[in-house]
Motif scaffolding. Structure first.
Motif, PDB file in Angstrom:
ATOM      1  N   GLY A  83      68.566 -45.455  24.629  1.00 34.49           N
ATOM      2  CA  GLY A  83      68.560 -46.542  25.623  1.00 34.49           C
ATOM      3  C   GLY A  83      69.974 -46.940  26.020  1.00 34.49           C
ATOM      4  N   LEU A  84      70.862 -46.978  25.054  1.00 33.50           N
ATOM      5  CA  LEU A  84      72.249 -47.366  25.358  1.00 33.50           C
ATOM      6  C   LEU A  84      72.922 -46.347  26.284  1.00 33.50           C
ATOM      7  CD1 LEU A  84      73.176 -48.628  21.783  1.00 33.50           C
ATOM      8  CD2 LEU A  84      73.199 -50.043  23.853  1.00 33.50           C
ATOM      9  N   ILE A  85      72.574 -45.064  26.135  1.00 30.89           N
ATOM     10  CA  ILE A  85      73.118 -44.055  27.055  1.00 30.89           C
ATOM     11  C   ILE A  85      72.617 -44.348  28.477  1.00 30.89           C
ATOM     12  CG2 ILE A  85      73.103 -41.606  27.695  1.00 30.89           C
ATOM     13  CD1 ILE A  85      72.853 -40.955  24.685  1.00 30.89           C
ATOM     14  N   MET A  86      71.318 -44.637  28.587  1.00 31.94           N
ATOM     15  CA  MET A  86      70.751 -44.925  29.917  1.00 31.94           C
ATOM     16  C   MET A  86      71.402 -46.170  30.511  1.00 31.94           C
ATOM     17  SD  MET A  86      68.709 -42.454  30.457  1.00 31.94           S
ATOM     18  CE  MET A  86      69.345 -41.259  29.328  1.00 31.94           C
ATOM     19  N   GLN A  87      71.639 -47.175  29.664  1.00 37.81           N
ATOM     20  CA  GLN A  87      72.292 -48.405  30.113  1.00 37.81           C
ATOM     21  C   GLN A  87      73.660 -48.100  30.729  1.00 37.81           C
ATOM     22  OE1 GLN A  87      72.663 -52.052  27.448  1.00 37.81           O
ATOM     23  NE2 GLN A  87      74.743 -51.296  27.356  1.00 37.81           N
ATOM     24  N   GLU A  88      74.432 -47.316  30.003  1.00 39.80           N
ATOM     25  CA  GLU A  88      75.794 -47.049  30.475  1.00 39.80           C
ATOM     26  C   GLU A  88      75.772 -46.184  31.736  1.00 39.80           C
ATOM     27  OE1 GLU A  88      78.356 -48.717  29.399  1.00 39.80           O
ATOM     28  OE2 GLU A  88      76.984 -49.704  28.025  1.00 39.80           O
ATOM     29  N   LEU A  89      74.878 -45.175  31.771  1.00 37.18           N
ATOM     30  CA  LEU A  89      74.831 -44.322  32.968  1.00 37.18           C
ATOM     31  C   LEU A  89      74.476 -45.139  34.205  1.00 37.18           C
ATOM     32  CD1 LEU A  89      73.127 -41.038  31.662  1.00 37.18           C
ATOM     33  CD2 LEU A  89      75.562 -41.494  31.996  1.00 37.18           C
ATOM     34  N   GLU A  90      73.556 -46.103  34.028  1.00 38.40           N
ATOM     35  CA  GLU A  90      73.148 -46.889  35.199  1.00 38.40           C
ATOM     36  C   GLU A  90      74.197 -47.942  35.559  1.00 38.40           C
ATOM     37  OE1 GLU A  90      69.016 -47.380  35.402  1.00 38.40           O
ATOM     38  OE2 GLU A  90      69.077 -48.143  37.443  1.00 38.40           O
ATOM     39  N   ARG A  91      75.093 -48.259  34.639  1.00 34.59           N
ATOM     40  CA  ARG A  91      76.244 -49.084  35.040  1.00 34.59           C
ATOM     41  C   ARG A  91      77.051 -48.328  36.096  1.00 34.59           C
ATOM     42  NH1 ARG A  91      81.826 -49.838  33.782  1.00 34.59           N
ATOM     43  NH2 ARG A  91      81.837 -48.249  32.162  1.00 34.59           N
ATOM     44  N   GLY A  92      77.066 -46.999  35.953  1.00 35.12           N
ATOM     45  CA  GLY A  92      77.731 -46.177  36.967  1.00 35.12           C
ATOM     46  C   GLY A  92      76.914 -46.141  38.242  1.00 35.12           C
ATOM     47  N   ASP A  93      75.684 -45.659  38.128  1.00 36.60           N
ATOM     48  CA  ASP A  93      74.830 -45.552  39.318  1.00 36.60           C
ATOM     49  C   ASP A  93      73.415 -45.205  38.857  1.00 36.60           C
ATOM     50  OD1 ASP A  93      75.120 -45.251  42.479  1.00 36.60           O
ATOM     51  OD2 ASP A  93      73.677 -43.753  41.794  1.00 36.60           O
ATOM     52  N   SER A  94      72.420 -45.811  39.507  1.00 36.05           N
ATOM     53  CA  SER A  94      71.024 -45.512  39.137  1.00 36.05           C
ATOM     54  C   SER A  94      70.718 -44.036  39.336  1.00 36.05           C
ATOM     55  CB  SER A  94      70.056 -46.348  39.978  1.00 36.05           C
ATOM     56  OG  SER A  94      70.291 -47.723  39.799  1.00 36.05           O
ATOM     57  N   GLY A  95      71.385 -43.394  40.296  1.00 38.86           N
ATOM     58  CA  GLY A  95      71.120 -41.980  40.562  1.00 38.86           C
ATOM     59  C   GLY A  95      71.566 -41.084  39.415  1.00 38.86           C
TER      60      GLY A  95
ATOM     61  N   GLN B  66      58.161 -42.683  28.261  1.00 36.12           N
ATOM     62  CA  GLN B  66      59.530 -42.377  27.810  1.00 36.12           C
ATOM     63  C   GLN B  66      60.543 -42.790  28.875  1.00 36.12           C
ATOM     64  OE1 GLN B  66      59.483 -41.228  24.657  1.00 36.12           O
ATOM     65  NE2 GLN B  66      57.266 -41.216  24.885  1.00 36.12           N
ATOM     66  N   ALA B  67      60.249 -42.417  30.113  1.00 41.30           N
ATOM     67  CA  ALA B  67      61.215 -42.668  31.188  1.00 41.30           C
ATOM     68  C   ALA B  67      61.288 -44.165  31.523  1.00 41.30           C
ATOM     69  CB  ALA B  67      60.835 -41.857  32.412  1.00 41.30           C
ATOM     70  N   ARG B  68      60.143 -44.834  31.527  1.00 39.28           N
ATOM     71  CA  ARG B  68      60.150 -46.281  31.823  1.00 39.28           C
ATOM     72  C   ARG B  68      60.936 -47.035  30.756  1.00 39.28           C
ATOM     73  NH1 ARG B  68      53.606 -46.569  33.135  1.00 39.28           N
ATOM     74  NH2 ARG B  68      53.744 -45.793  35.285  1.00 39.28           N
ATOM     75  N   TYR B  69      60.805 -46.585  29.526  1.00 36.43           N
ATOM     76  CA  TYR B  69      61.584 -47.201  28.432  1.00 36.43           C
ATOM     77  C   TYR B  69      63.084 -47.090  28.755  1.00 36.43           C
ATOM     78  CZ  TYR B  69      64.095 -47.502  24.054  1.00 36.43           C
ATOM     79  OH  TYR B  69      65.026 -47.846  23.106  1.00 36.43           O
ATOM     80  N   GLY B  70      63.520 -45.912  29.167  1.00 34.48           N
ATOM     81  CA  GLY B  70      64.939 -45.708  29.497  1.00 34.48           C
ATOM     82  C   GLY B  70      65.385 -46.574  30.662  1.00 34.48           C
ATOM     83  N   ILE B  71      64.479 -46.777  31.624  1.00 35.26           N
ATOM     84  CA  ILE B  71      64.833 -47.602  32.792  1.00 35.26           C
ATOM     85  C   ILE B  71      65.001 -49.066  32.384  1.00 35.26           C
ATOM     86  CG2 ILE B  71      63.989 -48.449  35.022  1.00 35.26           C
ATOM     87  CD1 ILE B  71      62.738 -45.701  35.455  1.00 35.26           C
ATOM     88  N   ALA B  72      64.195 -49.521  31.421  1.00 32.20           N
ATOM     89  CA  ALA B  72      64.339 -50.914  30.950  1.00 32.20           C
ATOM     90  C   ALA B  72      65.767 -51.137  30.451  1.00 32.20           C
ATOM     91  CB  ALA B  72      63.321 -51.205  29.853  1.00 32.20           C
ATOM     92  N   TRP B  73      66.344 -50.123  29.823  1.00 28.49           N
ATOM     93  CA  TRP B  73      67.742 -50.212  29.385  1.00 28.49           C
ATOM     94  C   TRP B  73      68.704 -49.998  30.549  1.00 28.49           C
ATOM     95  CZ3 TRP B  73      69.992 -51.458  24.751  1.00 28.49           C
ATOM     96  CH2 TRP B  73      69.155 -51.507  23.621  1.00 28.49           C
ATOM     97  N   GLY B  74      68.382 -49.019  31.378  1.00 30.75           N
ATOM     98  CA  GLY B  74      69.281 -48.690  32.482  1.00 30.75           C
ATOM     99  C   GLY B  74      69.547 -49.893  33.372  1.00 30.75           C
TER     100      GLY B  74
END
Ligand code: TGC
Ligand code: FAD
Length: 391
Positions: free
Chosen positions: A80-92, A248-256
């Motif tokens: 989740g923390l990886i997804m969080q940081e990547l989405e700090r960059g850009d949701s894409g 799985q993916a929705r979980y990652g988006i909650a962090w992103g």
């Protein structure tokens, strides 16, 4: 500009393990050094930064929470923390990694044969094979159980016909996980691994998006596409197959979503303290402080929600409706925060010099994909009332 400072008002860092902090900091540096310098240009051009793929693979971001097959084997919170940081960059950028790991590698990992796992997962973890996930169709979005894509049995395998729409990574993917009905109803849905270049299979890109511009979105067109028996995922049948991948993916988006919120808050706070009107920083006005206070409160609540959900997931106890609640809440507030940040920035907020407008535009997709805000409302509503609004 001074370095990014993530908001952590309740010392949640202390609840992370050393490994989780290390993973988070690695992803954070990657985004600061590799993503942020190029992302506005890609967003403006409407292109995906392809050279980030080998870099993300090298850092173990693809399928990071899967065990073996070249994957990092991290826990749910670290993922989740990886997804969080990547989405700090850009949701894409987060989308690319989510689809690769949660929507393409996960179904192979969970439902594939040993041969399929050995063949695809190591190369996907290494970023040599890019995947996409074809569930949505032009006429069936929120209701995938009514899909029209068909798989017809032949002597040696299957013939696929149908069209999938809005497929992230579609045109750059080497491998598509395509969900199709093998009979009359949703209980006959199966997953098929369709390789790029298979006759009858094409993936034209969808152009003219104003959201998620630094992400590839495509149609998948299947016209009498012949695949062997070995292309079918043997371990699952019915709508449960694709929906379990969405967990799985929705979980990652909650962090992103927290990453997007943090980027917007950081930008708004800096701007408000630097920008002077009526002889004082606009951060000194009560109305601005109210906005910043609301943003910080919602970020803190979103962090707590994601962390608790992650710990439940690590114990195998996270329920799909809990994931829906977290995705729904965090994405909703990320969008609100991005819009509020844009408001704090005044006219500057509508330019590409700042991030909040790009995040706001992206989050319009994030609140729609992986189940719309309304669909997640009804999933939680069903849990609360015992009444199914979809029937
Ligand atoms: P329903 O009758 O409720 O369920 C059918 C079967 O599925 C099972 N199930 C689940 N299994 C695992 N996880 C879940 N979350 C599940 N939800 C349901 C259920 O137990 C049942 O199993 P069985 O064995 O009894 O048959 O299904 P329904 O037709 O009423 O639909 C329910 C609904 C509306 C919630 C569902 O269809 C839904 O979630 N719709 C939203 C569609 C969606 O999210 N699409 C996303 C496409 S992928 C995407 O957007 C990627 S974006 C990627 C990026 O760029 O990041
Ligand atoms: P519809 O289902 O037609 O919904 C339209 C509106 O009606 C929405 O507001 C919805 O909430 C509302 N609505 C629908 N049903 C109900 C109801 N029962 N009660 C109340 N309101 C309702 N899909 C994939 O399979 N793979 C991907 O990789 C993928 N990537 C995407 C990338 C982007 C950028 C976007 C925008 C979408 C992507 N999607 C992908 C598709 C996405 O999952 C769908 O857009 C989403 O599920 C909604 O479907 P729809 O757009 O057809 O809207």
């Amino acid at each position: 500009m001074s370095a990014y400072r993530a908001l952590d008002l309740f010392e949640l860092d202390a609840l992370l393990t050393e490994e989780e902090r290390l993973v988070r900091d690695t992803a954070r540096s990657f985004v600061s050094e590799r993503v942020l310098p190029v992302i506005e240009r890609h967003f403006e051009q409407g292109s995906f930064p392809m050279d980030l793929i080998p870099q993300m693979a090298e850092l173990g971001f693809f399928g990071a929470n899967l065990e073996g097959y070249g994957c990092a084997g991290l826990g749910a919170v670290a993922y989740g923390l990886i997804m969080q940081e990547l989405e700090r960059g850009d949701s894409g950028v987060r989308s690319c990694a989510s689809v690769q790991g949660s929507l393409c590698m996960y179904p192979i990992y969970a439902y594939g044969s040993e041969e399929q796992k050995e063949r695809w997962l190591p190369r996907m973890a290494a970023g040599e094979v890019i995947g996409c996930f074809g569930l949505t169709e032009p006429d069936h979005g929120s209701d995938p159980g009514s899909m029209q894509t068909r798989a017809r049995r032949t002597a040696g395998g299957w013939v696929l016909n149908g069209t999938k729409r809005w497929i992230t990574n579609g045109s750059i993917a080497d491998l598509a996980v395509v969900w199709a009905r093998t009979g009359e109803d949703a209980s006959s849905i199966r997953g098929f691994l369709v390789e790029k270049g298979t006759p009858g299979f094409s993936a034209p890109q969808i152009e003219r998006k104003w959201s998620l511009r630094a992400s590839v979105t495509s149609d998948l067109i299947l016209e009498d596409v012949e695949v062997p028996d070995s292309a079918m995922l043997p371990g699952v049948q019915g709508l449960r197959g694709p929906l379990s991948c969405l967990n799985q993916a929705r979980y990652g988006i909650a962090w992103g979503a927290i990453g997007a919120m943090q980027a917007c808050f950081d930008e708004a706070l800096r701007y408000a303290t630097a920008r002077t009107q009526f002889g004082r920083p606009i951060a000194g006005f009560q109305l601005t402080q109210h906005k910043l206070c609301e943003m910080a409160s919602e970020i803190t609540k979103a962090q707590l929600l994601a962390l608790r959900l992650g710990r439940l997931k690590e114990q195998g106890r996270a329920q799909p409706w809990q994931i829906s609640l977290a995705k729904r809440n965090n994405v909703y507030w990320a969008l609100e925060i991005a819009r509020t940040a844009r408001q704090i920035l005044g006219a500057s907020g509508i330019t590409h010099e700042y991030q909040c407008g790009r995040h706001a535009a992206n989050l319009e997709s994030v609140i729609t994909y992986e189940g719309t805000h309304e669909i997640h409302t009804l999933i939680v509503g069903k849990q609360l009332t015992g009444l199914d609004a979809f029937q």
